[in-house]
Design a protein around this motif. Structure first.
Motif, PDB file in Angstrom:
ATOM      1  N   ALA A  27       6.649  -1.645  -6.201  1.00  0.00           N
ATOM      2  CA  ALA A  27       6.118  -2.684  -5.305  1.00  0.00           C
ATOM      3  C   ALA A  27       4.799  -3.268  -5.800  1.00  0.00           C
ATOM      4  CB  ALA A  27       5.934  -2.115  -3.902  1.00  0.00           C
ATOM      5  N   SER A  28       4.118  -2.603  -6.719  1.00  0.00           N
ATOM      6  CA  SER A  28       2.850  -3.066  -7.299  1.00  0.00           C
ATOM      7  C   SER A  28       1.780  -3.322  -6.247  1.00  0.00           C
ATOM      8  CB  SER A  28       3.075  -4.343  -8.131  1.00  0.00           C
ATOM      9  OG  SER A  28       3.893  -4.052  -9.240  1.00  0.00           O
ATOM     10  N   LEU A  29       1.651  -2.412  -5.308  1.00  0.00           N
ATOM     11  CA  LEU A  29       0.571  -2.498  -4.332  1.00  0.00           C
ATOM     12  C   LEU A  29      -0.699  -1.918  -4.951  1.00  0.00           C
ATOM     13  CD1 LEU A  29       2.583  -1.504  -1.152  1.00  0.00           C
ATOM     14  CD2 LEU A  29       1.863  -3.772  -1.859  1.00  0.00           C
ATOM     15  N   THR A  30      -1.850  -2.368  -4.444  1.00  0.00           N
ATOM     16  CA  THR A  30      -3.098  -2.093  -5.164  1.00  0.00           C
ATOM     17  C   THR A  30      -3.714  -0.737  -4.856  1.00  0.00           C
ATOM     18  OG1 THR A  30      -4.344  -3.257  -3.445  1.00  0.00           O
ATOM     19  CG2 THR A  30      -3.670  -4.525  -5.398  1.00  0.00           C
ATOM     20  N   ASP A  31      -3.342  -0.121  -3.737  1.00  0.00           N
ATOM     21  CA  ASP A  31      -3.833   1.232  -3.497  1.00  0.00           C
ATOM     22  C   ASP A  31      -2.808   2.015  -2.703  1.00  0.00           C
ATOM     23  OD1 ASP A  31      -4.134   0.350  -0.883  1.00  0.00           O
ATOM     24  OD2 ASP A  31      -6.190   1.060  -0.667  1.00  0.00           O
ATOM     25  N   ASP A  32      -3.060   3.311  -2.578  1.00  0.00           N
ATOM     26  CA  ASP A  32      -2.068   4.181  -1.961  1.00  0.00           C
ATOM     27  C   ASP A  32      -2.014   3.998  -0.450  1.00  0.00           C
ATOM     28  OD1 ASP A  32      -1.317   5.830  -4.447  1.00  0.00           O
ATOM     29  OD2 ASP A  32      -3.502   5.862  -4.419  1.00  0.00           O
ATOM     30  N   ALA A  33      -3.133   3.598   0.150  1.00  0.00           N
ATOM     31  CA  ALA A  33      -3.108   3.332   1.580  1.00  0.00           C
ATOM     32  C   ALA A  33      -2.162   2.184   1.916  1.00  0.00           C
ATOM     33  CB  ALA A  33      -4.522   3.012   2.067  1.00  0.00           C
ATOM     34  N   ALA A  34      -2.056   1.215   1.008  1.00  0.00           N
ATOM     35  CA  ALA A  34      -1.143   0.088   1.249  1.00  0.00           C
ATOM     36  C   ALA A  34       0.303   0.558   1.316  1.00  0.00           C
ATOM     37  CB  ALA A  34      -1.313  -0.961   0.153  1.00  0.00           C
ATOM     38  N   LEU A  35       0.662   1.518   0.457  1.00  0.00           N
ATOM     39  CA  LEU A  35       2.022   2.073   0.509  1.00  0.00           C
ATOM     40  C   LEU A  35       2.229   2.840   1.801  1.00  0.00           C
ATOM     41  CD1 LEU A  35       1.424   1.831  -2.748  1.00  0.00           C
ATOM     42  CD2 LEU A  35       3.424   3.293  -2.890  1.00  0.00           C
ATOM     43  N   ALA A  36       1.208   3.621   2.194  1.00  0.00           N
ATOM     44  CA  ALA A  36       1.343   4.434   3.397  1.00  0.00           C
ATOM     45  C   ALA A  36       1.541   3.564   4.640  1.00  0.00           C
ATOM     46  CB  ALA A  36       0.103   5.323   3.558  1.00  0.00           C
ATOM     47  N   THR A  37       0.705   2.527   4.780  1.00  0.00           N
ATOM     48  CA  THR A  37       0.829   1.679   5.962  1.00  0.00           C
ATOM     49  C   THR A  37       2.110   0.860   5.927  1.00  0.00           C
ATOM     50  OG1 THR A  37      -0.538  -0.013   4.887  1.00  0.00           O
ATOM     51  CG2 THR A  37      -1.662   1.551   6.332  1.00  0.00           C
ATOM     52  N   ALA A  38       2.608   0.554   4.727  1.00  0.00           N
ATOM     53  CA  ALA A  38       3.841  -0.236   4.615  1.00  0.00           C
ATOM     54  C   ALA A  38       5.045   0.492   5.180  1.00  0.00           C
ATOM     55  CB  ALA A  38       4.090  -0.605   3.152  1.00  0.00           C
TER      56      ALA A  38
END
Length: 388
Positions: free
Chosen positions: A184-195
Protein backbone atom coordinates in the motif's frame (compact mmCIF):
# COMPACT_ATOMS: atom_id res chain seq x y z
CA UNK A 1 17.18 -15.41 19.44
CA UNK A 2 18.03 -17.25 22.64
CA UNK A 3 19.83 -14.34 24.33
CA UNK A 4 18.97 -12.91 27.75
CA UNK A 5 16.71 -10.16 26.46
CA UNK A 6 14.73 -12.49 24.17
CA UNK A 7 12.35 -13.48 26.96
CA UNK A 8 11.05 -9.92 27.27
CA UNK A 9 7.63 -9.14 25.86
CA UNK A 10 8.77 -6.04 23.97
CA UNK A 11 10.83 -6.29 20.79
CA UNK A 12 12.12 -3.45 18.63
CA UNK A 13 12.23 -3.30 14.85
CA UNK A 14 14.63 -0.63 13.58
CA UNK A 15 14.03 0.44 9.98
CA UNK A 16 17.57 0.93 8.62
CA UNK A 17 17.29 0.07 4.94
CA UNK A 18 17.02 3.58 3.50
CA UNK A 19 19.61 5.11 1.19
CA UNK A 20 19.51 8.53 2.88
CA UNK A 21 19.97 10.29 -0.47
CA UNK A 22 18.88 13.72 0.82
CA UNK A 23 21.80 13.93 3.23
CA UNK A 24 24.39 13.57 0.44
CA UNK A 25 27.87 12.10 0.72
CA UNK A 26 27.12 8.59 -0.53
CA UNK A 27 27.05 6.79 2.84
CA UNK A 28 23.49 6.08 4.06
CA UNK A 29 22.69 8.43 6.92
CA UNK A 30 22.12 5.65 9.45
CA UNK A 31 25.78 4.69 9.08
CA UNK A 32 27.19 8.22 9.08
CA UNK A 33 29.28 9.06 12.13
CA UNK A 34 28.03 11.32 14.89
CA UNK A 35 30.64 12.30 17.48
CA UNK A 36 32.75 9.32 16.47
CA UNK A 37 30.07 6.61 16.35
CA UNK A 38 27.65 5.52 13.61
CA UNK A 39 24.23 7.08 14.00
CA UNK A 40 22.66 3.61 14.11
CA UNK A 41 24.77 2.74 17.16
CA UNK A 42 23.59 5.85 19.02
CA UNK A 43 20.00 4.80 18.24
CA UNK A 44 20.48 1.22 19.41
CA UNK A 45 22.30 2.26 22.57
CA UNK A 46 19.54 4.73 23.45
CA UNK A 47 16.90 2.00 23.17
CA UNK A 48 18.96 -0.56 25.07
CA UNK A 49 19.10 1.70 28.12
CA UNK A 50 15.45 0.76 28.73
CA UNK A 51 15.52 -2.51 30.67
CA UNK A 52 11.96 -3.33 29.59
CA UNK A 53 13.01 -3.69 25.97
CA UNK A 54 13.97 -7.14 24.69
CA UNK A 55 15.62 -8.13 21.43
CA UNK A 56 16.38 -5.48 18.84
CA UNK A 57 16.05 -6.35 15.16
CA UNK A 58 17.77 -4.18 12.57
CA UNK A 59 16.25 -4.36 9.10
CA UNK A 60 18.61 -3.37 6.29
CA UNK A 61 22.19 -3.92 5.18
CA UNK A 62 23.24 -6.61 7.66
CA UNK A 63 27.00 -6.29 7.08
CA UNK A 64 27.04 -2.53 7.59
CA UNK A 65 24.69 -2.82 10.57
CA UNK A 66 26.86 -5.48 12.23
CA UNK A 67 29.88 -3.22 11.88
CA UNK A 68 27.95 -0.29 13.34
CA UNK A 69 26.80 -2.14 16.48
CA UNK A 70 29.76 -4.49 16.93
CA UNK A 71 30.14 -5.61 20.54
CA UNK A 72 26.47 -5.17 21.52
CA UNK A 73 24.56 -8.34 22.37
CA UNK A 74 21.07 -9.53 21.46
CA UNK A 75 20.99 -7.58 18.20
CA UNK A 76 19.54 -9.37 15.20
CA UNK A 77 19.53 -8.62 11.49
CA UNK A 78 17.37 -9.27 8.46
CA UNK A 79 17.34 -7.76 4.94
CA UNK A 80 15.02 -4.90 4.08
CA UNK A 81 12.70 -4.29 1.14
CA UNK A 82 12.22 -1.74 -1.61
CA UNK A 83 10.09 0.58 0.56
CA UNK A 84 10.02 1.28 4.27
CA UNK A 85 6.71 -0.56 4.60
CA UNK A 86 8.27 -3.64 2.96
CA UNK A 87 11.21 -3.49 5.35
CA UNK A 88 9.07 -3.24 8.46
CA UNK A 89 6.92 -6.13 7.30
CA UNK A 90 10.07 -8.20 6.75
CA UNK A 91 11.09 -7.43 10.31
CA UNK A 92 7.69 -8.37 11.70
CA UNK A 93 7.69 -11.65 9.77
CA UNK A 94 11.16 -12.40 11.16
CA UNK A 95 9.83 -11.95 14.69
CA UNK A 96 6.69 -13.96 13.95
CA UNK A 97 8.84 -16.91 12.89
CA UNK A 98 10.60 -17.07 16.27
CA UNK A 99 9.57 -19.69 18.85
CA UNK A 100 8.32 -16.93 21.17
CA UNK A 101 7.12 -13.87 19.25
CA UNK A 102 6.84 -10.69 21.34
CA UNK A 103 3.61 -9.40 22.83
CA UNK A 104 4.44 -5.80 21.92
CA UNK A 105 6.67 -4.29 19.26
CA UNK A 106 8.23 -0.86 18.89
CA UNK A 107 9.00 0.25 15.32
CA UNK A 108 11.68 2.92 15.18
CA UNK A 109 13.58 4.93 12.57
CA UNK A 110 17.35 4.30 12.57
CA UNK A 111 17.87 8.03 12.00
CA UNK A 112 16.25 9.09 15.29
CA UNK A 113 19.18 8.66 17.69
CA UNK A 114 17.77 10.69 20.61
CA UNK A 115 14.81 8.64 21.81
CA UNK A 116 14.56 8.96 25.58
CA UNK A 117 13.31 6.49 28.13
CA UNK A 118 10.42 8.70 29.23
CA UNK A 119 9.06 8.86 25.69
CA UNK A 120 9.31 5.07 25.32
CA UNK A 121 7.54 4.67 28.66
CA UNK A 122 4.64 6.80 27.41
CA UNK A 123 4.25 4.64 24.31
CA UNK A 124 4.37 1.38 26.27
CA UNK A 125 1.90 2.64 28.90
CA UNK A 126 -0.62 3.55 26.18
CA UNK A 127 -0.39 0.04 24.73
CA UNK A 128 -2.01 -1.34 27.87
CA UNK A 129 -5.22 0.40 26.73
CA UNK A 130 -4.88 0.67 22.96
CA UNK A 131 -3.75 -1.48 20.03
CA UNK A 132 -1.22 1.16 19.01
CA UNK A 133 0.45 4.32 20.25
CA UNK A 134 2.67 6.89 18.61
CA UNK A 135 4.61 9.86 19.95
CA UNK A 136 3.74 13.14 18.27
CA UNK A 137 4.35 16.86 18.55
CA UNK A 138 1.61 19.42 17.86
CA UNK A 139 2.11 21.64 14.84
CA UNK A 140 2.76 25.18 16.08
CA UNK A 141 3.82 26.96 12.88
CA UNK A 142 1.31 28.63 10.59
CA UNK A 143 0.67 26.37 7.60
CA UNK A 144 0.34 27.71 4.06
CA UNK A 145 -0.62 25.91 0.91
CA UNK A 146 1.84 26.67 -1.87
CA UNK A 147 0.56 27.43 -5.35
CA UNK A 148 3.21 27.63 -8.09
CA UNK A 149 5.78 29.04 -5.68
CA UNK A 150 3.36 31.54 -4.13
CA UNK A 151 1.68 31.53 -0.72
CA UNK A 152 -1.89 30.33 -1.00
CA UNK A 153 -4.54 29.69 1.61
CA UNK A 154 -3.72 29.29 5.29
CA UNK A 155 -4.36 25.73 6.43
CA UNK A 156 -5.89 25.31 9.87
CA UNK A 157 -3.38 23.63 12.18
CA UNK A 158 -5.90 22.63 14.86
CA UNK A 159 -5.57 18.93 15.58
CA UNK A 160 -2.44 18.50 13.45
CA UNK A 161 0.57 16.65 14.83
CA UNK A 162 4.06 15.68 13.64
CA UNK A 163 4.38 11.92 14.07
CA UNK A 164 7.55 10.44 15.50
CA UNK A 165 8.87 6.99 16.36
CA UNK A 166 9.08 4.57 18.10
CA UNK A 167 5.54 3.68 17.17
CA UNK A 168 4.29 0.90 19.42
CA UNK A 169 1.74 -1.81 18.72
CA UNK A 170 0.39 -5.06 19.98
CA UNK A 171 2.42 -7.40 17.85
CA UNK A 172 -0.36 -9.58 16.41
CA UNK A 173 -2.40 -6.52 15.45
CA UNK A 174 0.30 -4.67 13.52
CA UNK A 175 1.47 -7.89 11.85
CA UNK A 176 -2.09 -8.43 10.59
CA UNK A 177 -2.23 -4.83 9.31
CA UNK A 178 1.03 -5.22 7.39
CA UNK A 179 -0.07 -8.51 5.85
CA UNK A 180 -3.47 -7.14 4.85
CA UNK A 181 -2.07 -3.92 3.32
CA UNK A 182 1.16 -5.20 1.78
CA UNK A 183 2.19 -2.92 -1.09
CA UNK A 184 0.00 0.00 0.00
CA UNK A 185 3.05 2.32 0.35
CA UNK A 186 1.76 4.13 3.41
CA UNK A 187 4.25 6.43 5.10
CA UNK A 188 4.15 5.08 8.64
CA UNK A 189 2.91 2.11 10.60
CA UNK A 190 0.16 4.04 12.35
CA UNK A 191 -1.40 4.66 8.93
CA UNK A 192 -1.64 0.90 8.35
CA UNK A 193 -3.07 0.35 11.82
CA UNK A 194 -5.80 2.97 11.47
CA UNK A 195 -6.60 1.77 7.93
CA UNK A 196 -7.80 -1.56 9.32
CA UNK A 197 -9.64 0.04 12.23
CA UNK A 198 -7.11 -0.27 15.06
CA UNK A 199 -7.19 2.41 17.74
CA UNK A 200 -3.89 4.30 17.88
CA UNK A 201 -3.29 6.69 20.76
CA UNK A 202 -1.24 9.86 20.58
CA UNK A 203 1.31 10.40 23.35
CA UNK A 204 3.62 13.35 23.88
CA UNK A 205 6.68 13.27 21.66
CA UNK A 206 9.90 15.19 22.21
CA UNK A 207 11.47 17.98 20.20
CA UNK A 208 14.90 16.36 20.53
CA UNK A 209 13.56 13.13 19.02
CA UNK A 210 13.93 14.55 15.52
CA UNK A 211 14.72 12.53 12.40
CA UNK A 212 18.09 13.18 10.78
CA UNK A 213 17.28 13.76 7.12
CA UNK A 214 19.50 16.54 5.78
CA UNK A 215 23.09 17.67 6.25
CA UNK A 216 21.75 20.45 8.49
CA UNK A 217 20.06 17.82 10.66
CA UNK A 218 23.37 16.01 10.94
CA UNK A 219 25.01 19.19 12.23
CA UNK A 220 22.17 19.68 14.68
CA UNK A 221 22.55 16.09 15.93
CA UNK A 222 26.26 16.64 16.51
CA UNK A 223 25.48 19.75 18.57
CA UNK A 224 22.96 17.82 20.67
CA UNK A 225 25.48 15.10 21.41
CA UNK A 226 28.20 17.55 22.32
CA UNK A 227 25.79 19.31 24.66
CA UNK A 228 25.31 16.01 26.50
CA UNK A 229 29.06 15.69 27.07
CA UNK A 230 29.99 18.86 28.97
CA UNK A 231 32.91 17.44 30.99
CA UNK A 232 35.99 18.21 28.87
CA UNK A 233 39.24 16.59 29.94
CA UNK A 234 42.77 16.51 28.56
CA UNK A 235 45.48 13.87 28.95
CA UNK A 236 49.10 13.81 27.85
CA UNK A 237 51.33 10.95 26.76
CA UNK A 238 55.04 10.58 26.07
CA UNK A 239 57.06 7.60 24.85
CA UNK A 240 60.56 6.80 23.66
CA UNK A 241 62.00 3.75 21.90
CA UNK A 242 65.56 3.09 20.81
CA UNK A 243 66.49 2.35 17.22
CA UNK A 244 68.22 -0.91 16.38
CA UNK A 245 68.77 -3.32 13.49
CA UNK A 246 65.88 -3.62 11.05
CA UNK A 247 64.35 -2.36 7.84
CA UNK A 248 61.38 -0.28 8.94
CA UNK A 249 59.71 1.54 11.83
CA UNK A 250 56.10 1.47 12.95
CA UNK A 251 54.82 5.01 13.48
CA UNK A 252 51.17 5.89 13.94
CA UNK A 253 50.10 2.42 12.85
CA UNK A 254 51.98 2.74 9.54
CA UNK A 255 55.10 0.75 8.62
CA UNK A 256 57.63 3.25 7.25
CA UNK A 257 60.61 1.84 5.30
CA UNK A 258 63.88 2.72 7.07
CA UNK A 259 67.37 1.32 7.52
CA UNK A 260 66.65 0.67 11.19
CA UNK A 261 63.76 -0.48 13.42
CA UNK A 262 62.37 0.58 16.78
CA UNK A 263 63.13 -1.83 19.59
CA UNK A 264 60.55 -2.77 22.20
CA UNK A 265 58.48 -5.54 23.75
CA UNK A 266 55.62 -4.87 21.32
CA UNK A 267 56.04 -3.38 17.86
CA UNK A 268 57.48 -0.29 19.62
CA UNK A 269 55.18 2.20 17.88
CA UNK A 270 56.05 5.27 19.96
CA UNK A 271 53.30 7.33 18.35
CA UNK A 272 50.48 4.94 19.24
CA UNK A 273 51.96 4.39 22.70
CA UNK A 274 51.96 8.13 23.39
CA UNK A 275 48.38 8.43 22.15
CA UNK A 276 47.29 5.48 24.29
CA UNK A 277 48.76 7.07 27.41
CA UNK A 278 47.15 10.41 26.55
CA UNK A 279 43.69 8.83 26.32
CA UNK A 280 44.19 6.82 29.51
CA UNK A 281 45.34 9.96 31.27
CA UNK A 282 42.31 11.93 30.14
CA UNK A 283 39.95 9.48 31.88
CA UNK A 284 42.21 8.77 34.85
CA UNK A 285 42.76 5.14 33.84
CA UNK A 286 46.46 4.75 34.60
CA UNK A 287 49.06 4.18 31.92
CA UNK A 288 49.82 1.74 29.15
CA UNK A 289 52.10 -0.35 31.35
CA UNK A 290 49.26 -1.08 33.78
CA UNK A 291 47.01 -2.37 31.03
CA UNK A 292 49.68 -4.12 28.95
CA UNK A 293 52.63 -5.00 31.21
CA UNK A 294 55.89 -5.47 29.28
CA UNK A 295 56.59 -8.45 31.55
CA UNK A 296 53.59 -10.29 30.07
CA UNK A 297 54.74 -12.49 27.17
CA UNK A 298 51.37 -12.24 25.38
CA UNK A 299 52.26 -8.69 24.33
CA UNK A 300 55.61 -9.61 22.82
CA UNK A 301 55.61 -8.26 19.26
CA UNK A 302 51.96 -7.17 19.59
CA UNK A 303 50.60 -4.57 17.19
CA UNK A 304 50.12 -1.33 19.10
CA UNK A 305 46.78 -0.62 17.46
CA UNK A 306 45.37 -3.06 20.05
CA UNK A 307 46.58 -0.80 22.85
CA UNK A 308 45.10 2.32 21.30
CA UNK A 309 41.79 0.62 20.50
CA UNK A 310 41.57 -0.53 24.13
CA UNK A 311 42.05 3.02 25.38
CA UNK A 312 39.38 4.22 22.97
CA UNK A 313 36.97 1.54 24.20
CA UNK A 314 37.46 2.72 27.79
CA UNK A 315 36.46 6.25 26.76
CA UNK A 316 33.35 4.85 25.06
CA UNK A 317 32.52 2.71 28.11
CA UNK A 318 32.41 5.92 30.15
CA UNK A 319 29.84 7.28 27.70
CA UNK A 320 32.39 9.70 26.30
CA UNK A 321 33.83 10.67 22.96
CA UNK A 322 37.25 11.63 21.66
CA UNK A 323 37.17 15.29 20.72
CA UNK A 324 40.72 15.71 19.41
CA UNK A 325 44.16 14.08 19.31
CA UNK A 326 47.40 16.00 18.78
CA UNK A 327 50.50 13.90 18.13
CA UNK A 328 54.08 15.10 17.69
CA UNK A 329 56.79 12.70 16.53
CA UNK A 330 60.36 13.77 17.41
CA UNK A 331 63.14 12.36 15.22
CA UNK A 332 65.74 13.23 12.60
CA UNK A 333 64.86 10.27 10.39
CA UNK A 334 62.74 8.88 8.87
CA UNK A 335 60.86 11.86 7.47
CA UNK A 336 57.31 11.80 8.78
CA UNK A 337 55.81 14.30 6.32
CA UNK A 338 55.28 11.88 3.41
CA UNK A 339 53.40 9.51 5.74
CA UNK A 340 51.43 12.06 7.75
CA UNK A 341 48.06 11.53 6.04
CA UNK A 342 48.39 7.74 6.17
CA UNK A 343 49.07 7.98 9.90
CA UNK A 344 46.07 10.26 10.45
CA UNK A 345 43.85 7.88 8.50
CA UNK A 346 45.09 4.86 10.43
CA UNK A 347 44.64 6.48 13.84
CA UNK A 348 41.16 7.67 12.93
CA UNK A 349 40.25 4.16 11.76
CA UNK A 350 41.55 2.52 14.96
CA UNK A 351 39.51 4.85 17.16
CA UNK A 352 36.50 5.39 14.91
CA UNK A 353 36.89 9.17 14.87
CA UNK A 354 36.86 11.55 11.93
CA UNK A 355 40.32 12.27 10.44
CA UNK A 356 39.90 15.97 11.14
CA UNK A 357 39.96 15.12 14.86
CA UNK A 358 43.52 13.77 14.50
CA UNK A 359 46.58 16.00 14.15
CA UNK A 360 50.00 14.52 13.32
CA UNK A 361 53.08 16.73 13.45
CA UNK A 362 56.81 16.09 13.39
CA UNK A 363 59.86 17.98 14.56
CA UNK A 364 63.56 17.47 15.19
CA UNK A 365 65.85 18.47 18.04
CA UNK A 366 68.32 20.13 15.66
CA UNK A 367 70.65 17.13 16.04
CA UNK A 368 70.79 17.54 19.83
CA UNK A 369 70.23 14.67 22.27
CA UNK A 370 69.49 11.01 21.60
CA UNK A 371 66.96 11.81 18.86
CA UNK A 372 69.40 14.19 17.22
CA UNK A 373 72.05 11.49 17.21
CA UNK A 374 69.63 9.04 15.63
CA UNK A 375 69.64 6.73 18.65
CA UNK A 376 65.87 6.65 19.06
CA UNK A 377 62.50 8.24 18.35
CA UNK A 378 60.22 10.03 20.81
CA UNK A 379 56.56 11.01 20.61
CA UNK A 380 54.30 13.16 22.70
CA UNK A 381 50.55 13.41 22.48
CA UNK A 382 47.59 15.33 23.87
CA UNK A 383 44.09 13.87 23.94
CA UNK A 384 40.92 15.85 24.57
CA UNK A 385 37.83 13.84 25.50
CA UNK A 386 34.27 14.78 26.38
CA UNK A 387 32.43 12.89 29.12
CA UNK A 388 28.87 13.04 30.47
Amino acid sequence: MADSRSTAGVAVVIAAAGSGARIGGGTPKQFRRLAGKPMLRWTVEALRRHEGIGPILIVGDADAARDAVAGLDDIHFTPGGAERQDSVRAGLEFLAAQPRPPRLVLIHDAARPFVERALTDRVLAALERHAGAIPAQPVVDTLKRGVEGMAGETVARDGLFRAQTPQGFRFDAILAAHRQLAGASLTDDAALATAIGLDVALVAGAEENFKVTTAEDLDRAERVLLGRLPDIRTGSGFDVHALGPGDGVWLGGVLIPHDRALIGHSDADVALHALTDALLGAIGAGDIGQHFPPSDPQWRGAASDRFLAHAGSLVAARGGMIAHLDLTVICERPKVGPHREAMRARISAILGVAPDRVSVKATTTEKLGFTGRGEGIAAQALATVRLP
